[in-house]
Design a protein around this motif. Sequence first.
Motif, PDB file in Angstrom:
ATOM      1  N   LEU A 286      62.484  25.017  20.472  1.00 22.27           N
ATOM      2  CA  LEU A 286      62.798  26.683  20.000  1.00 22.27           C
ATOM      3  C   LEU A 286      61.758  26.662  18.798  1.00 22.27           C
ATOM      4  N   LEU A 287      61.103  27.776  18.711  1.00 15.03           N
ATOM      5  CA  LEU A 287      60.020  28.234  17.634  1.00 15.03           C
ATOM      6  C   LEU A 287      60.874  28.695  16.455  1.00 15.03           C
ATOM      7  N   GLN A 288      62.045  29.097  16.749  1.00  9.98           N
ATOM      8  CA  GLN A 288      62.979  29.522  15.739  1.00  9.98           C
ATOM      9  C   GLN A 288      64.281  29.222  15.756  1.00  9.98           C
ATOM     10  N   ASP A 289      65.155  29.497  14.698  1.00  9.20           N
ATOM     11  CA  ASP A 289      66.470  29.037  14.586  1.00  9.20           C
ATOM     12  C   ASP A 289      67.581  29.776  14.724  1.00  9.20           C
ATOM     13  N   ALA A 290      68.930  29.377  14.640  1.00 10.16           N
ATOM     14  CA  ALA A 290      69.963  30.306  14.543  1.00 10.16           C
ATOM     15  C   ALA A 290      69.789  31.142  13.183  1.00 10.16           C
ATOM     16  N   TYR A 291      70.716  32.281  13.412  1.00  6.33           N
ATOM     17  CA  TYR A 291      70.556  33.274  12.195  1.00  6.33           C
ATOM     18  C   TYR A 291      70.782  32.695  11.153  1.00  6.33           C
ATOM     19  N   THR A 292      71.929  31.746  11.024  1.00  5.29           N
ATOM     20  CA  THR A 292      72.527  31.427   9.779  1.00  5.29           C
ATOM     21  C   THR A 292      71.426  30.594   9.150  1.00  5.29           C
ATOM     22  N   LEU A 293      70.502  30.125   9.648  1.00  2.00           N
ATOM     23  CA  LEU A 293      69.288  29.497   9.002  1.00  2.00           C
ATOM     24  C   LEU A 293      68.067  30.486   8.961  1.00  2.00           C
ATOM     25  N   ARG A 294      67.655  30.971  10.127  1.00  2.00           N
ATOM     26  CA  ARG A 294      66.395  31.925  10.164  1.00  2.00           C
ATOM     27  C   ARG A 294      66.854  33.148   9.154  1.00  2.00           C
ATOM     28  N   CYS A 295      67.837  33.795   9.074  1.00  2.00           N
ATOM     29  CA  CYS A 295      67.995  34.962   8.549  1.00  2.00           C
ATOM     30  C   CYS A 295      68.654  34.691   7.044  1.00  2.00           C
ATOM     31  N   ALA A 296      68.404  33.475   6.534  1.00  2.00           N
ATOM     32  CA  ALA A 296      69.212  33.248   5.013  1.00  2.00           C
ATOM     33  C   ALA A 296      68.478  34.200   4.101  1.00  2.00           C
ATOM     34  N   PRO A 297      67.093  34.441   4.140  1.00  2.00           N
ATOM     35  CA  PRO A 297      66.631  35.287   3.143  1.00  2.00           C
ATOM     36  C   PRO A 297      67.149  36.627   3.185  1.00  2.00           C
ATOM     37  N   GLN A 298      67.277  37.096   4.381  1.00  2.00           N
ATOM     38  CA  GLN A 298      67.967  38.606   4.804  1.00  2.00           C
ATOM     39  C   GLN A 298      69.326  38.603   4.306  1.00  2.00           C
ATOM     40  N   ALA A 299      70.086  37.796   4.856  1.00  2.00           N
ATOM     41  CA  ALA A 299      71.632  37.819   4.458  1.00  2.00           C
ATOM     42  C   ALA A 299      71.856  37.775   3.119  1.00  2.00           C
ATOM     43  N   LEU A 300      71.445  36.592   2.498  1.00  2.00           N
ATOM     44  CA  LEU A 300      71.773  36.253   0.976  1.00  2.00           C
ATOM     45  C   LEU A 300      70.918  37.438   0.012  1.00  2.00           C
ATOM     46  N   GLY A 301      69.594  37.829   0.693  1.00  2.00           N
ATOM     47  CA  GLY A 301      68.973  38.549  -0.144  1.00  2.00           C
ATOM     48  C   GLY A 301      70.074  40.064  -0.479  1.00  2.00           C
ATOM     49  N   ALA A 302      70.520  40.519   0.675  1.00  2.00           N
ATOM     50  CA  ALA A 302      71.216  41.578   0.708  1.00  2.00           C
ATOM     51  C   ALA A 302      72.238  41.332  -0.165  1.00  2.00           C
ATOM     52  N   VAL A 303      73.097  40.169  -0.378  1.00  2.00           N
ATOM     53  CA  VAL A 303      74.054  39.920  -1.223  1.00  2.00           C
ATOM     54  C   VAL A 303      73.592  40.218  -2.689  1.00  2.00           C
ATOM     55  N   LEU A 304      72.401  39.590  -2.678  1.00  2.00           N
ATOM     56  CA  LEU A 304      71.872  39.334  -4.125  1.00  2.00           C
ATOM     57  C   LEU A 304      71.628  40.894  -4.637  1.00  2.00           C
ATOM     58  N   ASP A 305      71.207  41.839  -3.791  1.00  2.00           N
ATOM     59  CA  ASP A 305      71.004  43.256  -4.187  1.00  2.00           C
ATOM     60  C   ASP A 305      72.244  43.742  -4.574  1.00  2.00           C
ATOM     61  N   VAL A 306      73.265  43.628  -3.893  1.00  2.12           N
ATOM     62  CA  VAL A 306      74.593  44.157  -4.231  1.00  2.12           C
ATOM     63  C   VAL A 306      75.052  43.620  -5.715  1.00  2.12           C
ATOM     64  N   VAL A 307      74.945  42.300  -5.754  1.00  2.00           N
ATOM     65  CA  VAL A 307      75.395  41.616  -7.061  1.00  2.00           C
ATOM     66  C   VAL A 307      74.436  42.203  -8.085  1.00  2.00           C
ATOM     67  N   HIS A 308      73.377  42.487  -7.883  1.00  2.00           N
ATOM     68  CA  HIS A 308      72.479  43.220  -9.154  1.00  2.00           C
ATOM     69  C   HIS A 308      72.910  44.749  -9.426  1.00  2.00           C
ATOM     70  N   GLN A 309      73.177  45.175  -8.384  1.00  2.00           N
ATOM     71  CA  GLN A 309      73.567  46.911  -8.398  1.00  2.00           C
ATOM     72  C   GLN A 309      74.755  46.987  -9.182  1.00  2.00           C
ATOM     73  N   HIS A 310      75.847  45.882  -8.723  1.00  2.00           N
ATOM     74  CA  HIS A 310      76.969  45.779  -9.468  1.00  2.00           C
ATOM     75  C   HIS A 310      76.824  45.461 -10.852  1.00  2.00           C
ATOM     76  N   ALA A 311      76.017  44.696 -11.271  1.00  2.00           N
ATOM     77  CA  ALA A 311      75.784  44.091 -12.671  1.00  2.00           C
ATOM     78  C   ALA A 311      75.221  45.357 -13.496  1.00  2.00           C
ATOM     79  N   HIS A 312      74.311  46.222 -13.015  1.00  2.00           N
ATOM     80  CA  HIS A 312      73.904  47.338 -13.769  1.00  2.00           C
ATOM     81  C   HIS A 312      74.942  48.023 -13.836  1.00  2.00           C
TER      82      HIS A 312
END
Length: 519
Positions: A286-312
């Motif tokens: 396979l050229l690419q992995d399951a989403y739990t690996l391949r989409c890590a920046p997108q999945a956790l990145g979205a969480v980090l954005d919410v965390v920063h919005q909450h903090a603000h």
Amino acid sequence: MQDWPLTLNDVEAIAHGRQTLFLPEQAQTAIAKAHQFLCDAIADRQRIYGVTTGYGPLATTDVDPKQSALLQQNLVYHLCSGVGEPLAHHHVRAMMVARIASLSAGHSGANPVMIERMLAWLLADVVPEIPSQGTVGASGDLTPLAHLARALSGEGRVSIKGSSWIESAIAHQQFGWQPLQLQGKDAISLVNGTSVTVGIAALNSTAAERAVKLSTLLVLLYAELLQGHREAFHPAIGELRPHSGQQQLHRWLWSLSESSAALTPWQAAAERLANMPNGIVQHQPLLQDAYTLRCAPQALGAVLDVVHQHAHTVQTELSSVTDNPLLFPDEHLVLHGGNFFGQHLAFASDHLNNALIQMALYSERRIARITDPLKNKGLPAFMQPQDTGLHSGFMGAQVCATSLVAELRSQAMPASIQSIPTNADNQDIVPLGTIAARRASCSITQLYQILAIESMVLVQGAELKSKQSLSHASQILCNWLRHYVEPLQNDRPLAEDINKVATALADPNEVASLMELLP
């Protein structure tokens, strides 16, 4: 001495007794000035809500200033109607920090003596017993803050340095303090604000950001165990989708993975197709992995954005004045309004809770894949290499993680949309932000339990393969975990281990070395 205004990290440090709260001279001057302005207005017999009138729909009653102390005491008494388990020790300390910060802006008129007493309580670690339930957050956190006011007046119960509850009057005697007599605007300025929600939300904010960073480290180790493609972490991908959280995750994962020999390396040159006499060649890698690996920046990145919005939002509220009425000594104004209405915090806390639950689900899915011998690239089932079947390894722990996610989902209904009119329809809309913040706090506790299970599973997997090929960050993570729990050889009860690791992960001091990996 901390800077002023306070940061969320200051609140956390003070709440856990690792930092002392001091008021700058400017704040002390502002407090005294507002209090004198209030005293002059009372002497002038001005009609001021809650000071020379009754409360809520009873504000049609004017009250002579001679009745000031009784009026303030009765406010505290009728609001001391909270129920449920007491708020956690660090939540109450955070609440007190937030209330002091709001009163110190010089627009509340509280007696400087009251604020000095709260500072002394923080220094001596005197914490009042605050029931966790019973506030709608509309006129601020009236009910829990009234229990603080009651304790300052020498009634109710307190704990000293986390000890058993004792009568507040006894604690006053031990320290040589006189219980406060609340008068003027003391009680209403103390109870009429969002400080319980702010305090809990501030602790949620810092804990949630650490959880994202810990999840990032776990994702990297997970990817290494599955020989994942490093290509998915390439920062150029994030440049084309410029959410700041996603871009941060790309930077972290790309940088941390640079030292890894366990990942499938990225090559700039594209791989060429082989000759295909029949037009196809099946069963290629396979050229690419399951989403739990391949989409890590997108999945956790979205969480980090919410965390920063909450903090603000929480940082803004921490720097706000949230009682009513508000005093403007320089302009000789008393303004009646609704800054106590905690809608911003309610929305922010519900939004954060959704992100926390998604992060917990993401962790549980990683646990499920890495413990499945059909998907985990040669690792044993449930990470049990010895007599698998006779021993079950982390099977029970994985079921626990699944249960925790199910419980989190069952608690996902937003609190901020549950408005019920109350107070003779005076409070005809209510934000319920305190419930939202408390719920997010519970979610954080369960999230850390799931992350504890995941870390134990992944580190076991790393040791079953070979730690030598892992990234520098993953090796540090593995070494960190082994300070708390031993490897799982033969089956043993894991409840105590999970709790020990979860507690360590949630402690900012214990995870400081891990946080340094993610600047």
